[in-house]
Design a protein around this motif. Structure first.
Motif, short mmCIF file in Angstrom:
data_model
loop_
_atom_site.label_atom_id
_atom_site.label_comp_id
_atom_site.label_asym_id
_atom_site.label_seq_id
_atom_site.Cartn_x
_atom_site.Cartn_y
_atom_site.Cartn_z
N GLU A 252 28.06 -34.57 -6.49
CA GLU A 252 27.35 -33.30 -6.63
C GLU A 252 26.14 -33.41 -7.54
O GLU A 252 25.15 -32.67 -7.37
N LEU A 253 26.18 -34.31 -8.51
CA LEU A 253 25.00 -34.55 -9.36
C LEU A 253 24.05 -35.53 -8.70
O LEU A 253 22.83 -35.31 -8.70
N LEU A 254 24.56 -36.59 -8.12
CA LEU A 254 23.71 -37.61 -7.49
C LEU A 254 22.79 -36.99 -6.45
O LEU A 254 21.57 -37.24 -6.45
N GLY A 255 23.34 -36.19 -5.58
CA GLY A 255 22.55 -35.62 -4.50
C GLY A 255 21.44 -34.71 -5.01
O GLY A 255 20.32 -34.72 -4.49
N ARG A 256 21.74 -33.95 -6.07
CA ARG A 256 20.74 -33.02 -6.58
C ARG A 256 19.58 -33.75 -7.26
O ARG A 256 18.42 -33.36 -7.11
N VAL A 257 19.87 -34.80 -8.02
CA VAL A 257 18.79 -35.54 -8.68
C VAL A 257 17.91 -36.23 -7.64
O VAL A 257 16.68 -36.20 -7.73
N GLU A 258 18.52 -36.85 -6.64
CA GLU A 258 17.74 -37.51 -5.59
C GLU A 258 16.87 -36.49 -4.86
O GLU A 258 15.71 -36.76 -4.51
N GLU A 259 17.41 -35.31 -4.64
CA GLU A 259 16.66 -34.25 -3.96
C GLU A 259 15.43 -33.85 -4.78
O GLU A 259 14.33 -33.65 -4.23
N LEU A 260 15.59 -33.74 -6.08
CA LEU A 260 14.48 -33.36 -6.95
C LEU A 260 13.40 -34.45 -7.00
O LEU A 260 12.20 -34.15 -6.97
N ILE A 261 13.82 -35.71 -7.07
CA ILE A 261 12.85 -36.81 -7.08
C ILE A 261 12.04 -36.81 -5.78
O ILE A 261 10.81 -36.95 -5.79
N ASP A 262 12.73 -36.63 -4.66
CA ASP A 262 12.03 -36.59 -3.37
C ASP A 262 11.05 -35.43 -3.32
O ASP A 262 9.93 -35.56 -2.79
N PHE A 263 11.45 -34.29 -3.85
CA PHE A 263 10.59 -33.11 -3.82
C PHE A 263 9.32 -33.32 -4.64
O PHE A 263 8.21 -33.02 -4.20
N VAL A 264 9.47 -33.84 -5.85
CA VAL A 264 8.34 -34.01 -6.75
C VAL A 264 7.38 -35.09 -6.25
O VAL A 264 6.16 -35.00 -6.47
N THR A 265 7.92 -36.12 -5.58
CA THR A 265 7.08 -37.24 -5.15
C THR A 265 6.60 -37.13 -3.72
O THR A 265 5.90 -38.02 -3.23
N ALA A 266 6.94 -36.05 -3.02
CA ALA A 266 6.51 -35.89 -1.63
C ALA A 266 4.98 -35.80 -1.57
O ALA A 266 4.35 -35.22 -2.44
N PRO A 267 4.36 -36.40 -0.53
CA PRO A 267 2.90 -36.35 -0.42
C PRO A 267 2.42 -34.92 -0.24
O PRO A 267 3.09 -34.07 0.34
N SER A 268 1.23 -34.66 -0.75
CA SER A 268 0.64 -33.33 -0.61
C SER A 268 0.32 -33.06 0.85
O SER A 268 -0.06 -33.97 1.59
N PRO A 269 0.46 -31.82 1.30
CA PRO A 269 0.12 -31.49 2.69
C PRO A 269 -1.37 -31.68 2.92
O PRO A 269 -2.17 -31.48 2.00
N PRO A 270 -1.78 -32.08 4.12
CA PRO A 270 -3.21 -32.29 4.40
C PRO A 270 -3.97 -30.97 4.31
O PRO A 270 -3.43 -29.89 4.56
N LEU A 271 -5.22 -31.08 3.94
CA LEU A 271 -6.07 -29.90 3.86
C LEU A 271 -6.32 -29.36 5.28
O LEU A 271 -6.48 -30.12 6.23
N PRO A 272 -6.40 -28.04 5.44
CA PRO A 272 -6.64 -27.46 6.78
C PRO A 272 -8.05 -27.78 7.26
O PRO A 272 -8.95 -27.99 6.49
#
Length: 272
Positions: A252-272
């Motif tokens: 329950e802790l492992l999954g949440r930390v991995e989720e947060l790391i993925d969220f923070v490091t996700a590439p920015s969406p392309p400009l329209p």
């Protein structure tokens, strides 16, 4: 002088099959027909190179019963190829990157509730976070979260992830999380009262985390029930020392930390 049998077969070629010995580096043997004695320098397909004590090298075929080892006839064989090494892993289970330098810190951040949470995340995910350039800070309590989010001003290039203890429906934590969650803010939490409880009991050497009566400070009650000295700082160091990798933490802790790391490091969406 070496003697031969009436059929001209040398004695070292006769008899039952000789034991096979891998031609490992530096193994000292004598070639039976020439008497050349030396250490194995290298072994290639079908041949072995020996080097004597004077530095002279000779190449011989890997013939059956072709060498003497400590006076006994042996058959040298090519050593088995070493098994492919498994890639080294970080404490979080990720593939380690030898020699990798820490990345310049991102604008995005991960916040956790307290110092113990931050120390646990650092111990297990520290290598990964440095490579990704993610900084972890702690809140000293979730009540300050709305003000921190407002001051941080999260955006597409500065996402904010928050790890919350005891994030269950109807709790104060869940109400605060709902108030700040947005497209650039992710609040993820585990169900445990405190991050101590997210460490598997076996890693700490206990049978399970005790149930602390409502109204009593949970950490103090844990120390009392387990017979530990009433020093929560020392108790935490005892718990933290038992954590060696992600295997010592609850899913329950492992999954949440991995989720947060993925969220923070996700590439920015392309400009329209």
């Amino acid at each position: 002088m070496r003697s031969y049998s009436p059929d001209l077969t040398p004695p070292w070629k006769k008899g039952t099959p000789a034991p096979e010995v891998p031609a490992e580096l530096d193994l000292v043997v004598e070639e039976v027909t020439t008497g050349f004695c030396g250490a194995v320098l290298r072994c290639e397909a079908g041949t072995v190179t020996l080097e004597d004590r004077f530095g002279k090298q000779r190449v011989f075929p890997l013939a059956p019963r072709g060498f003497l080892l400590e006076g006994k006839v042996v058959t040298l064989v090519r050593p088995p190829a070493p098994a492919p090494s498994r890639p080294a892993r970080t404490a979080s289970g990720s593939v380690a990157v030898p020699g990798a330098r820490a990345r310049v810190a991102r604008a995005g951040r991960i916040y956790v509730e307290g110092r113990h949470d931050a120390e646990l995340v650092e111990k297990v995910w520290g290598d990964d976070l440095r490579i990704e350039g993610v900084v972890v800070e702690y809140l000293s309590g979730i009540d300050d979260l709305p003000a921190i989010v407002a001051d941080f001003a999260p955006g597409p290039d500065a996402r904010l992830g928050v790890l919350v203890d005891h994030l269950v429906p109807g709790s104060k934590e869940s109400r605060i999380a709902a108030a700040v969650t947005g497209s650039h803010v992710l609040v993820a939490g585990h169900p445990y009262i405190d991050v101590w409880e997210a460490v598997k009991p076996a890693a700490v050497g206990i049978g399970g985390w005790p149930v602390v009566p409502r109204g009593e400070d949970w950490k103090t009650g844990v120390c009392r029930t387990l017979g530990w000295p009433p020093n929560t700082g020392a108790a935490w160091q005892r718990i933290l020392s038992g954590v060696r990798s992600y295997r010592d933490l609850e899913p329950e802790l492992l999954g949440r930390v991995e989720e947060l790391i993925d969220f923070v490091t996700a590439p920015s969406p392309p400009l329209p």
